[in-house]
Motif scaffolding. Structure first.
Motif, PDB file in Angstrom:
ATOM      1  N   LEU A 135      -5.326 -22.307  58.869  1.00 60.39           N
ATOM      2  CA  LEU A 135      -4.420 -22.226  60.009  1.00 60.39           C
ATOM      3  C   LEU A 135      -3.077 -22.782  59.551  1.00 60.39           C
ATOM      4  CD1 LEU A 135      -6.727 -23.561  62.881  1.00 60.39           C
ATOM      5  CD2 LEU A 135      -6.438 -21.204  62.084  1.00 60.39           C
ATOM      6  N   PHE A 136      -2.065 -21.931  59.573  1.00 63.31           N
ATOM      7  CA  PHE A 136      -0.754 -22.297  59.035  1.00 63.31           C
ATOM      8  C   PHE A 136       0.313 -22.094  60.098  1.00 63.31           C
ATOM      9  CE2 PHE A 136       3.239 -21.261  56.899  1.00 63.31           C
ATOM     10  CZ  PHE A 136       3.348 -22.300  55.993  1.00 63.31           C
ATOM     11  N   GLY A 137       1.229 -23.034  60.209  1.00 63.39           N
ATOM     12  CA  GLY A 137       2.300 -22.900  61.181  1.00 63.39           C
ATOM     13  C   GLY A 137       3.004 -24.215  61.391  1.00 63.39           C
ATOM     14  N   PRO A 138       4.108 -24.203  62.142  1.00 70.09           N
ATOM     15  CA  PRO A 138       4.877 -25.429  62.358  1.00 70.09           C
ATOM     16  C   PRO A 138       4.121 -26.440  63.200  1.00 70.09           C
ATOM     17  CG  PRO A 138       5.697 -23.656  63.760  1.00 70.09           C
ATOM     18  CD  PRO A 138       4.702 -23.043  62.829  1.00 70.09           C
ATOM     19  N   SER A 139       4.571 -27.676  63.165  1.00 70.55           N
ATOM     20  CA  SER A 139       3.987 -28.720  64.008  1.00 70.55           C
ATOM     21  C   SER A 139       4.091 -28.297  65.466  1.00 70.55           C
ATOM     22  CB  SER A 139       4.720 -30.048  63.807  1.00 70.55           C
ATOM     23  OG  SER A 139       4.560 -30.508  62.491  1.00 70.55           O
ATOM     24  N   ILE A 169      -9.136 -24.974  57.528  1.00 75.91           N
ATOM     25  CA  ILE A 169      -8.198 -25.961  57.011  1.00 75.91           C
ATOM     26  C   ILE A 169      -6.834 -25.778  57.665  1.00 75.91           C
ATOM     27  CG2 ILE A 169      -7.008 -26.808  54.947  1.00 75.91           C
ATOM     28  CD1 ILE A 169      -9.376 -25.878  53.280  1.00 75.91           C
ATOM     29  N   VAL A 170      -6.259 -26.867  58.157  1.00 71.54           N
ATOM     30  CA  VAL A 170      -4.896 -26.881  58.663  1.00 71.54           C
ATOM     31  C   VAL A 170      -3.987 -27.416  57.566  1.00 71.54           C
ATOM     32  CG1 VAL A 170      -3.327 -28.097  60.229  1.00 71.54           C
ATOM     33  CG2 VAL A 170      -5.435 -27.088  61.116  1.00 71.54           C
ATOM     34  N   THR A 171      -2.882 -26.714  57.298  1.00 73.81           N
ATOM     35  CA  THR A 171      -1.909 -27.186  56.313  1.00 73.81           C
ATOM     36  C   THR A 171      -0.524 -26.686  56.679  1.00 73.81           C
ATOM     37  OG1 THR A 171      -1.306 -27.246  53.959  1.00 73.81           O
ATOM     38  CG2 THR A 171      -2.297 -25.215  54.762  1.00 73.81           C
ATOM     39  N   HIS A 172       0.510 -27.441  56.223  1.00 74.20           N
ATOM     40  CA  HIS A 172       1.902 -27.015  56.363  1.00 74.20           C
ATOM     41  C   HIS A 172       2.443 -26.493  55.033  1.00 74.20           C
ATOM     42  CE1 HIS A 172       1.918 -29.635  60.020  1.00 74.20           C
ATOM     43  NE2 HIS A 172       2.720 -28.686  60.443  1.00 74.20           N
ATOM     44  N   ASP A 173       1.617 -26.515  53.996  1.00 78.13           N
ATOM     45  CA  ASP A 173       2.036 -26.135  52.647  1.00 78.13           C
ATOM     46  C   ASP A 173       1.570 -24.709  52.366  1.00 78.13           C
ATOM     47  OD1 ASP A 173       2.109 -25.729  49.836  1.00 78.13           O
ATOM     48  OD2 ASP A 173       2.037 -27.878  49.474  1.00 78.13           O
ATOM     49  N   PHE A 174       2.521 -23.765  52.251  1.00 76.56           N
ATOM     50  CA  PHE A 174       2.121 -22.370  52.097  1.00 76.56           C
ATOM     51  C   PHE A 174       1.470 -22.112  50.737  1.00 76.56           C
ATOM     52  CE2 PHE A 174       2.909 -17.764  51.383  1.00 76.56           C
ATOM     53  CZ  PHE A 174       2.075 -17.314  52.398  1.00 76.56           C
ATOM     54  N   GLU A 175       1.924 -22.787  49.681  1.00 76.95           N
ATOM     55  CA  GLU A 175       1.275 -22.621  48.377  1.00 76.95           C
ATOM     56  C   GLU A 175      -0.184 -23.057  48.469  1.00 76.95           C
ATOM     57  OE1 GLU A 175       3.275 -24.443  45.124  1.00 76.95           O
ATOM     58  OE2 GLU A 175       5.153 -23.362  45.457  1.00 76.95           O
ATOM     59  N   GLU A 176      -0.418 -24.157  49.171  1.00 74.30           N
ATOM     60  CA  GLU A 176      -1.782 -24.637  49.363  1.00 74.30           C
ATOM     61  C   GLU A 176      -2.593 -23.634  50.174  1.00 74.30           C
ATOM     62  OE1 GLU A 176      -2.778 -28.941  49.866  1.00 74.30           O
ATOM     63  OE2 GLU A 176      -2.936 -28.323  51.965  1.00 74.30           O
ATOM     64  N   ALA A 177      -1.985 -23.084  51.213  1.00 76.41           N
ATOM     65  CA  ALA A 177      -2.663 -22.083  52.044  1.00 76.41           C
ATOM     66  C   ALA A 177      -3.068 -20.879  51.207  1.00 76.41           C
ATOM     67  CB  ALA A 177      -1.750 -21.648  53.187  1.00 76.41           C
TER      68      ALA A 177
END
Length: 218
Positions: A28-32, A185-193
């Motif tokens: 799950l990727f996106g802004p706070s 997994i929740v992350t703000h890091d697109f490379e990690e995503a």
């Protein structure tokens, strides 16, 4: 397979999502403030949706016409951003916390986790005596020691330095290959995503605005 269809009224918008997770890593990727943690909390039973259904195979965690399943009955592992280790317990006691199944089998599972994560030497230490990367590994071992049907991870690597973060990403991929259960997994890091996710859901203001398959995950 985990199925999530839910609505939840939040302060600035209504969260409205519809997705499924098989034995894969979903990011799950996106802004706070886009609703990512609300989704995890609803799956775990820490928060109640306003409408919809959350189902793991034939087990209904939440449904409008059925009694909501208590959090402790859902068999879900949850790795919080701050790891939430008990400071007064040793690493060994933290990992064993919540394990209620057959002791012999659980000991085998925990032994396997200690080996894969390389934390056998930390068992008698306390959380304040170990590094951030070691805390993350201990928290992972504790979350998986109960043999959950789903593992939820809320920005589990955000506090780590780059080198440790890359190492822990590799461990997550290795653990998923070993466990073969849904990871969200929740992350703000697109490379990690891209590295971790078999699929990535992009969220904005409570809506899924894009869904992609990551070609970089393994």
């Amino acid at each position: 397979m985990l199925e999530v269809k839910m609505k939840k009224k939040l302060s600035h918008y209504e969260l409205h999502v519809d997705f499924y997770v098989d034995n894969e890593i979903l990011v799950l990727f996106g802004p706070s403030g886009s609703g990512k943690t609300t989704i995890l909390d609803s799956i775990a039973g820490l928060m109640q949706p306003d409408a919809g259904v959350i189902r793991m195979d034939e087990r209904i965690f939440y449904g409008q016409d059925v009694h909501s399943m208590p959090a402790q009955a859902r068999n879900i592992g949850y790795l919080f951003q701050d790891y939430a280790l008990f400071p007064h317990m040793t690493v060994e006691k933290n990992i064993h916390y919540g394990v209620k199944k057959n002791v012999g089998k659980s000991d085998l599972v925990i032994s396997q986790l200690l080996d894969v994560l390389g934390i056998q030497h930390l068992l008698q230490k306390y959380p304040h005596q170990i590094s951030g990367g070691e805390k993350q590994r201990v928290a992972l071992a504790r979350a998986l020691a109960t043999e959950p049907s789903v593992l939820l991870l809320d920005e589990p690597l955000s506090a780590l330095d780059k080198e440790t973060r890359i190492e822990c990403q590799s461990e997550l991929l290795r653990l998923h290959a070993l466990w073969q259960i849904p990871f969200i997994i929740v992350t703000h890091d697109f490379e990690e995503a891209e590295r971790l996710g078999h699929r990535i859901l992009f969220l904005e203001a409570g809506e899924i605005v894009e869904r992609i398959d990551s070609m970089d995950s393994c």
